[in-house]
Design a protein around this motif. Sequence first.
Motif, PDB file in Angstrom:
ATOM      1  N   VAL A 198       0.865  -1.180   0.000  1.00 47.23           N
ATOM      2  CA  VAL A 198       0.000   0.000   0.000  1.00 47.23           C
ATOM      3  C   VAL A 198       0.902   1.230   0.000  1.00 47.23           C
ATOM      4  CG1 VAL A 198      -1.941   1.158   1.098  1.00 47.23           C
ATOM      5  CG2 VAL A 198      -1.700  -1.326   1.303  1.00 47.23           C
ATOM      6  N   GLY A 199       1.059   1.843  -1.161  1.00 45.36           N
ATOM      7  CA  GLY A 199       1.994   2.936  -1.313  1.00 45.36           C
ATOM      8  C   GLY A 199       1.401   4.275  -0.942  1.00 45.36           C
ATOM      9  N   GLY A 200       2.225   5.110  -0.303  1.00 39.63           N
ATOM     10  CA  GLY A 200       1.814   6.467   0.014  1.00 39.63           C
ATOM     11  C   GLY A 200       2.118   7.408  -1.131  1.00 39.63           C
ATOM     12  N   ALA A 201       1.313   8.463  -1.284  1.00 41.72           N
ATOM     13  CA  ALA A 201       1.529   9.439  -2.341  1.00 41.72           C
ATOM     14  C   ALA A 201       2.782  10.266  -2.108  1.00 41.72           C
ATOM     15  CB  ALA A 201       0.315  10.353  -2.468  1.00 41.72           C
ATOM     16  N   GLN A 223      -5.399   6.664  16.590  1.00 44.42           N
ATOM     17  CA  GLN A 223      -6.768   6.294  16.255  1.00 44.42           C
ATOM     18  C   GLN A 223      -6.788   5.183  15.203  1.00 44.42           C
ATOM     19  OE1 GLN A 223      -9.436   8.868  13.839  1.00 44.42           O
ATOM     20  NE2 GLN A 223     -10.731   8.927  15.677  1.00 44.42           N
ATOM     21  N   ILE A 224      -5.922   5.290  14.202  1.00 43.66           N
ATOM     22  CA  ILE A 224      -5.814   4.243  13.178  1.00 43.66           C
ATOM     23  C   ILE A 224      -5.340   2.938  13.805  1.00 43.66           C
ATOM     24  CG2 ILE A 224      -4.539   3.504  11.117  1.00 43.66           C
ATOM     25  CD1 ILE A 224      -6.656   5.514  10.479  1.00 43.66           C
ATOM     26  N   PHE A 225      -4.324   3.020  14.670  1.00 46.84           N
ATOM     27  CA  PHE A 225      -3.798   1.802  15.293  1.00 46.84           C
ATOM     28  C   PHE A 225      -4.844   1.134  16.185  1.00 46.84           C
ATOM     29  CE2 PHE A 225       0.460   4.249  15.150  1.00 46.84           C
ATOM     30  CZ  PHE A 225       0.659   3.869  13.831  1.00 46.84           C
ATOM     31  N   GLN A 226      -5.627   1.941  16.902  1.00 42.27           N
ATOM     32  CA  GLN A 226      -6.668   1.369  17.749  1.00 42.27           C
ATOM     33  C   GLN A 226      -7.764   0.706  16.916  1.00 42.27           C
ATOM     34  OE1 GLN A 226      -7.855   4.756  20.053  1.00 42.27           O
ATOM     35  NE2 GLN A 226      -5.972   4.789  21.264  1.00 42.27           N
ATOM     36  N   GLN A 227      -8.161   1.351  15.836  1.00 41.81           N
ATOM     37  CA  GLN A 227      -9.155   0.732  14.962  1.00 41.81           C
ATOM     38  C   GLN A 227      -8.625  -0.572  14.378  1.00 41.81           C
ATOM     39  OE1 GLN A 227      -9.990   3.950  12.251  1.00 41.81           O
ATOM     40  NE2 GLN A 227     -11.549   4.836  13.577  1.00 41.81           N
ATOM     41  N   GLY A 228      -7.336  -0.581  14.023  1.00 37.95           N
ATOM     42  CA  GLY A 228      -6.735  -1.814  13.535  1.00 37.95           C
ATOM     43  C   GLY A 228      -6.759  -2.902  14.594  1.00 37.95           C
ATOM     44  N   ALA A 229      -6.435  -2.549  15.827  1.00 39.69           N
ATOM     45  CA  ALA A 229      -6.448  -3.535  16.905  1.00 39.69           C
ATOM     46  C   ALA A 229      -7.825  -4.149  17.090  1.00 39.69           C
ATOM     47  CB  ALA A 229      -5.986  -2.877  18.209  1.00 39.69           C
ATOM     48  N   VAL A 230      -8.861  -3.321  17.008  1.00 34.58           N
ATOM     49  CA  VAL A 230     -10.230  -3.814  17.138  1.00 34.58           C
ATOM     50  C   VAL A 230     -10.567  -4.806  16.025  1.00 34.58           C
ATOM     51  CG1 VAL A 230     -12.637  -3.074  16.924  1.00 34.58           C
ATOM     52  CG2 VAL A 230     -11.090  -1.834  18.445  1.00 34.58           C
ATOM     53  N   GLU A 231      -9.965  -4.608  14.851  1.00 31.83           N
ATOM     54  CA  GLU A 231     -10.215  -5.499  13.714  1.00 31.83           C
ATOM     55  C   GLU A 231      -9.265  -6.695  13.662  1.00 31.83           C
ATOM     56  OE1 GLU A 231     -10.308  -3.343  10.027  1.00 31.83           O
ATOM     57  OE2 GLU A 231     -11.395  -1.664  10.934  1.00 31.83           O
ATOM     58  N   THR A 264       4.140  15.846  17.040  1.00 29.89           N
ATOM     59  CA  THR A 264       3.261  16.618  17.918  1.00 29.89           C
ATOM     60  C   THR A 264       2.081  15.747  18.336  1.00 29.89           C
ATOM     61  OG1 THR A 264       2.296  17.514  15.896  1.00 29.89           O
ATOM     62  CG2 THR A 264       3.854  18.903  17.071  1.00 29.89           C
ATOM     63  N   PRO A 265       1.444  16.068  19.461  1.00 31.45           N
ATOM     64  CA  PRO A 265       0.329  15.248  19.935  1.00 31.45           C
ATOM     65  C   PRO A 265      -0.827  15.159  18.945  1.00 31.45           C
ATOM     66  CG  PRO A 265       1.127  16.644  21.696  1.00 31.45           C
ATOM     67  CD  PRO A 265       1.827  17.090  20.446  1.00 31.45           C
ATOM     68  N   ASP A 266      -1.026  16.212  18.128  1.00 30.51           N
ATOM     69  CA  ASP A 266      -2.127  16.142  17.172  1.00 30.51           C
ATOM     70  C   ASP A 266      -1.888  15.037  16.137  1.00 30.51           C
ATOM     71  OD1 ASP A 266       0.020  17.525  16.118  1.00 30.51           O
ATOM     72  OD2 ASP A 266      -1.156  19.154  15.259  1.00 30.51           O
ATOM     73  N   VAL A 267      -0.668  14.963  15.607  1.00 28.20           N
ATOM     74  CA  VAL A 267      -0.347  13.920  14.633  1.00 28.20           C
ATOM     75  C   VAL A 267      -0.345  12.551  15.313  1.00 28.20           C
ATOM     76  CG1 VAL A 267       1.412  13.059  13.043  1.00 28.20           C
ATOM     77  CG2 VAL A 267       0.939  15.509  13.171  1.00 28.20           C
ATOM     78  N   LEU A 293       1.121   9.003   4.479  1.00 27.73           N
ATOM     79  CA  LEU A 293       1.350   7.705   5.101  1.00 27.73           C
ATOM     80  C   LEU A 293       0.175   7.312   5.998  1.00 27.73           C
ATOM     81  CD1 LEU A 293       5.142   8.154   5.761  1.00 27.73           C
ATOM     82  CD2 LEU A 293       4.102   6.499   4.206  1.00 27.73           C
ATOM     83  N   LEU A 294      -0.430   8.296   6.659  1.00 31.53           N
ATOM     84  CA  LEU A 294      -1.658   8.017   7.412  1.00 31.53           C
ATOM     85  C   LEU A 294      -2.756   7.496   6.493  1.00 31.53           C
ATOM     86  CD1 LEU A 294      -1.782  10.994   9.929  1.00 31.53           C
ATOM     87  CD2 LEU A 294      -2.156   8.601  10.544  1.00 31.53           C
ATOM     88  N   ASP A 295      -2.848   8.083   5.307  1.00 30.11           N
ATOM     89  CA  ASP A 295      -3.857   7.622   4.354  1.00 30.11           C
ATOM     90  C   ASP A 295      -3.612   6.167   3.956  1.00 30.11           C
ATOM     91  OD1 ASP A 295      -5.198  10.018   4.388  1.00 30.11           O
ATOM     92  OD2 ASP A 295      -4.395  10.740   2.481  1.00 30.11           O
ATOM     93  N   SER A 296      -2.346   5.790   3.790  1.00 29.03           N
ATOM     94  CA  SER A 296      -2.030   4.407   3.438  1.00 29.03           C
ATOM     95  C   SER A 296      -2.437   3.454   4.552  1.00 29.03           C
ATOM     96  CB  SER A 296      -0.534   4.262   3.145  1.00 29.03           C
ATOM     97  OG  SER A 296      -0.168   4.966   1.990  1.00 29.03           O
ATOM     98  N   LEU A 297      -2.127   3.815   5.788  1.00 25.19           N
ATOM     99  CA  LEU A 297      -2.517   2.974   6.922  1.00 25.19           C
ATOM    100  C   LEU A 297      -4.036   2.875   7.026  1.00 25.19           C
ATOM    101  CD1 LEU A 297       0.039   4.359   9.528  1.00 25.19           C
ATOM    102  CD2 LEU A 297       0.109   2.108   8.450  1.00 25.19           C
ATOM    103  N   ALA A 298      -4.716   3.993   6.776  1.00 27.69           N
ATOM    104  CA  ALA A 298      -6.178   3.991   6.850  1.00 27.69           C
ATOM    105  C   ALA A 298      -6.786   3.072   5.797  1.00 27.69           C
ATOM    106  CB  ALA A 298      -6.717   5.411   6.703  1.00 27.69           C
ATOM    107  N   LYS A 299      -6.187   3.002   4.621  1.00 26.56           N
ATOM    108  CA  LYS A 299      -6.691   2.092   3.583  1.00 26.56           C
ATOM    109  C   LYS A 299      -6.661   0.644   4.072  1.00 26.56           C
ATOM    110  CE  LYS A 299      -5.355   4.820  -0.487  1.00 26.56           C
ATOM    111  NZ  LYS A 299      -4.427   4.878  -1.660  1.00 26.56           N
TER     112      LYS A 299
END
Length: 643
Positions: A326-329, A373-381, A364-367, A336-342
Amino acid sequence: MGLAAALPLVAGALALGIPTAQADSTPQGRDTLSGTKPTWATVRSDRGATDDGNEVTARVYLAGRDAKGLADYAKAVSDPASPDYGRYLSARQTQARFGATRQQKDAVTAWLKGSGLDVTGANQHYLSVTGEVAAVERAFGTQLHNYTKGGKVYRAPSNAATVPASLHGAVLTVVGLDNAPKRAKHDETLPPPGPVFKNAGPFSTFYGSRTNRSLPSAYGAKQPYAIKGYTGKQLRAAYGAKSRHTGKGVTVAITDAFASPTIAADAAKYAQRNGDPAYRKGQLTQVLPADYRYTEECDAGGWYGEETLDVEAVHAVAPAADIVYVGGASCTDDDLLDSLAKVVDNRLADIVSNSWGDVEANETPDVAAAYDQIFQQGAVEGIGFYFSSGDNGDNVASTGTKQVDTPANSAWVTAVGGTSLAVGKGDTYQWETGWGTTKATLSADGTNWDALPGAYTSGAGGGTSKTVAQPFYQRGVVPDSLALAGGGTAKQRVTPDVAAVADPNTGFLVGQTQTFPDGSLQYGEYRIGGTSLAAPVIAGVQALAQQARGGQPIGFANPSLYDRYGTASYHDVTDHPLGAGVSLGVVRVDYVNSHDDSDGLVTSLRSLGRDSSLHAVVGYDDVTGVGTPAAGYLSSFGGHHRR
């Protein structure tokens, strides 16, 4: 290990959860998005207000309907001690239970538009917005100023961003206020492969098989030539793979930036030449963006080797596993967040290998919240993410500051450290040290190694996070001397979690199309390392482990990895595996120009087990974590393991 840094990021406080909106924020009727003002945006560095007419592009991340519930369930399904262990949700169920509602999206959209911002894109994770500085300041209740940092000037909020309390916590964070984005050039053409690199030799075929007795001794012994490069057969033997363990039925995703135009041909040729099974039709697939950005700034051609290494290493260790790239643009956090989200949104894989990152001071904490959030959603799946821990040890030599790498510092990923590996005759595991290399060059008269052990060159990343609290699974395993190494009384996250071969002097043979001096593109093979190798090796081992447990996904692996600590599942790696007084090294001969002997050769002694201020010791350590997989690791997945 590739670099994911286009934005100047500064670390902030983040633990297992996420930054939360605070009801007592100022002004009244607004909630604060903690962590959205960088710590480097100080009064002393303030250079005045940003021009109101400047354009800002940002992402407003959605918290979803139950952010705390997402983190809690991610922990529950990952913890072998929990009654919910392994009760994963589908991607659709995850979105329905934890994702943002239509009402939340509509309310956030209306607020943004009402503030004068254009909403340019939206998905289930975030809204993309653009607008002039004045509109951004109106929307987020803060002023944007210019600040100096590291000799450059960046834009940042003068106070943390706020959102209307009437949104009731629908906004997780906003990313992009703290730095003007680069101007993207869409539909960029990917460059050709990078310049050729070759190893000169002579080589050992297995560790210690060839020694030049005419060279000077080091540490009281003649040291052997470096290997040509381990192959899949040797790595599988070292980490306990049996013939029945092939990764069948498991899918491994790989994320990197861009995409090698020769990956399919290179991977097929490498497998054929080095004894790996041929790829089945459809076994290797790619999910690529519609176009690319920042190809020059990110050195797109340099990322081809990352993809090639990752693909070939996973296939070498788990030859029957499916691989989806899954390549990032680009190499930026956004892409790279978009790639992980895919991967998460489409449940593309069970295991995700990631050979990229940056230092913690640039996060930074925002990033970090968006990643978590992506990692947690992945863990749930039931998806596990594996990140290289870094290639510069404690990072002092490269940055001047002792720090860990990110996203490997996240409490929701498996940080993979590195070792130097000795595989002997008959593919027998001999030993490992923590990966940390010093280089001493052969003297002009050939009688000694200059200034042995020489200067530090590289080593496995690790250490104590300054921003992430100690996660539950490290309690009782990570010694307080490491968890409290940052000072204060609060225990912090320590990396890595587990390790595998990373030392490029005992590394993996990879095959890739490269650009030769005459401009031609030719396939070649060379030895490579870094925790960019360790991460896909561990991902491959995890594919074998998932097959061993009947195909049930392992998901977020850290609780089960630490559950096995101190058992026959691991090699307990130390810097001196042959005894406290015994140091080790290998001899390398390299082309001066990296491709032929026309400019001469250089012979050096690479000492092993010397990782900056980090040390591999008995028990958990900040170079190799709980250790490397041993013969007992895969067998432990034959049933529900509890110590």
